[in-house]
Each structure stands twice: as C-alpha cells, then as structure tokens.
Design an enzyme around this catalytic site. Structure first.
Site, PDB file in Angstrom:
ATOM      1  N   TYR A  12      -1.629  -0.429  10.391  1.00 45.21           N
ATOM      2  CA  TYR A  12      -1.756  -0.861   9.001  1.00 45.21           C
ATOM      3  C   TYR A  12      -0.567  -0.373   8.181  1.00 45.21           C
ATOM      4  O   TYR A  12       0.054  -1.143   7.432  1.00 45.21           O
ATOM      5  CB  TYR A  12      -3.057  -0.320   8.407  1.00 45.21           C
ATOM      6  CG  TYR A  12      -3.220  -0.617   6.933  1.00 45.21           C
ATOM      7  CD1 TYR A  12      -3.579  -1.892   6.508  1.00 45.21           C
ATOM      8  CD2 TYR A  12      -3.022   0.373   5.978  1.00 45.21           C
ATOM      9  CE1 TYR A  12      -3.731  -2.173   5.163  1.00 45.21           C
ATOM     10  CE2 TYR A  12      -3.170   0.103   4.632  1.00 45.21           C
ATOM     11  CZ  TYR A  12      -3.524  -1.173   4.225  1.00 45.21           C
ATOM     12  OH  TYR A  12      -3.668  -1.441   2.881  1.00 45.21           O
ATOM     13  N   SER A  34       0.857  -1.189   0.000  1.00 44.75           N
ATOM     14  CA  SER A  34       0.000   0.000   0.000  1.00 44.75           C
ATOM     15  C   SER A  34       0.887   1.232   0.000  1.00 44.75           C
ATOM     16  O   SER A  34       1.997   1.210   0.555  1.00 44.75           O
ATOM     17  CB  SER A  34      -0.901   0.021   1.233  1.00 44.75           C
ATOM     18  OG  SER A  34      -1.546   1.280   1.364  1.00 44.75           O
TER      19      SER A  34
END
Length: 256
Positions: free
Chosen positions: A149, A136
C-alpha cells in the site's frame, strides 16, 4: 477552477472520503458522476446530489478505461477527476499472496494512471481540467505491515509531481491529497482496525473539504491535517532519528 457547471468523476464515491467529496463538489455547483462497485450505495449517494452513477471494479484490468468511457458518456466530458478509490492490506509482506498483491497494485496505482490516460487528452484539448489524486502519508513515510500500500501511494505521489510538470501551461491542474488517519471503514477493511490514541482520526468531511478547496485553488499538495508535513521533513533531514522513531512507533502508523 470555478467548479460550478463542471463535470466531476469521483471514484470510490459510494462511501467514506469519496462520498464526502461528492457532496462537497455538488455543493460547489459541479455535476458529479459517482463511481462505485456497490450499485445500491452508489445510487444512494448520487441521488442525494442529483448525480449519475458509473459502476465497475477498478481492481480488474481494463475496467478503468470502461469507467472513463462511461463517465464521459453521461455529460459528454469530464472536467475533474478525483481518483479516490483504493484499498489497503495489513500484515507481513510474506503473508500477502500474489493475487492480492496484484489486486492492490491495480486498484491503488494502475487504475488511477489508466483513468488519467483516458481522461487527460480532452482536458488538454479544452485547455481546462483538474486531476486530483488521493495519496497517503504512508507514501511519504513508510509503514510496517503495509509495504505494498505504501509503495503504491509513493508511486502515485511521484506520478502527480511528474504530471504536474508535464502539464505546465496547458490549463490542466494536478493536486495530490495526503491524508493521515481518516475516520472511515478503510482500516477495518484492510484487516486491522486503527487502535492508537494518537494521532486522532480526522473526518472524511474534513478531507473532502480540503480536497475540493485544493481543486478550486489549484494547490499542488493538500495535507490533512497539515502538521503531518513534519514526518517526511524529519525523514529527509534526520533519517537516522526518523528510523529509530519509526521502529518504535511505526507499527500502526497513519495510513489513510
């Protein structure tokens, strides 16, 4: 890598990016093993492409090894691993309880590592295979409210780079896919929908096509969209400016 006839395991393949990757791999001629937690949704995706299903909650310790073993049992081997399964959590770090923290780290980081640990040795022995890890942009730029995350994706990023160096001349490739905002249920599931007008979300199909192209052409990194490369470049070259911009605009920065 010629994908026709290859066996590919796609984790988190029952929806979103994973389901789109399953369809692209099947269209390229691969035999796909669809991993998911939901039996009905996973079976529906597998049925569309004539694939097989392997179920398991990768956030539970030990399940990644079971999923790898079950996937190998389907066709006797796995040539391609697409480690896509993941989840987010949005909110202040101090509000994240210990159980949820461990679940996020298990699912987003440790499960992919365990899957690679189980599936890589036979690939090296055959001198053929590919590991595709879904990262990501959050792992390169940091995101307020998504510290855990972002940390797991940053770790996955450097794991991919290290593994790629380790596997030079083995016949096994490693790709890291770095998506920004993707039009899936990810943001709703993390507890906060994506509400910014810019950047606009890209489709799961767009990410999937780029990912499969990356496997076929053994690309080290695949950014979707490509202009996202600017953000980590600014962070590296002008960290002060980057932090000022992040403080102003980073409240709901791209995650996945």
């Amino acid at each position: 890598m010629r994908l026709r006839g290859k066996v590919a395991l796609v984790t988190g393949g029952s929806a979103g990016i994973g389901a789109a990757v399953v369809e692209r791999l099947a269209a390229a001629g691969a035999q796909v093993v669809v991993h998911g937690r939901d039996a009905e949704r996973s079976a529906a995706v597998a049925e569309r492409v004539g694939g097989a299903v392997v179920l398991g909650d990768l956030a539970v310790p030990g399940v990644a090894a079971e999923v790898a073993e079950a996937a190998i049992a389907v066709h006797g081997r796995v040539d391609v691993l697409v480690a896509n399964a993941g989840a987010g959590w949005s909110g202040p770090f101090t509000k994240l309880n210990g159980d949820e923290l461990e679940r996020l780290v298990m699912l987003d980081l440790l499960a992919p590592l365990h899957l690679v640990r189980c599936l890589l040795p036979p690939m090296i022995e055959r001198r053929s295979g590919h590991i595709a890890l879904v990262g990501s942009v959050a792992g390169r730029t940091a995101v307020a409210g998504e510290a855990v995350y972002a940390a797991t994706k940053a770790a996955l990023d450097i794991f991919a780079e290290s593994l790629r160096l380790e596997l030079r001349d083995t016949g096994v490739g490693v790709s890291l896919i770095v998506p920004g905002v993707v039009d899936t249920a990810f943001f709703t599931a993390r507890g906060r929908p994506y509400e910014r007008k810019r950047p606009r979300p890209v489709s799961a199909a767009t990410v999937a096509q780029a990912l499969v192209d990356g496997i076929a052409n053994d690309r080290a990194e695949v950014w979707v969209p490509g202009w996202l490369r600017v953000a980590p470049a600014v962070r590296a070259l002008a960290p002060g400016l980057y932090r000022r911009l992040s403080a102003r605009f980073g409240e709901q920065a791209p995650g996945r």
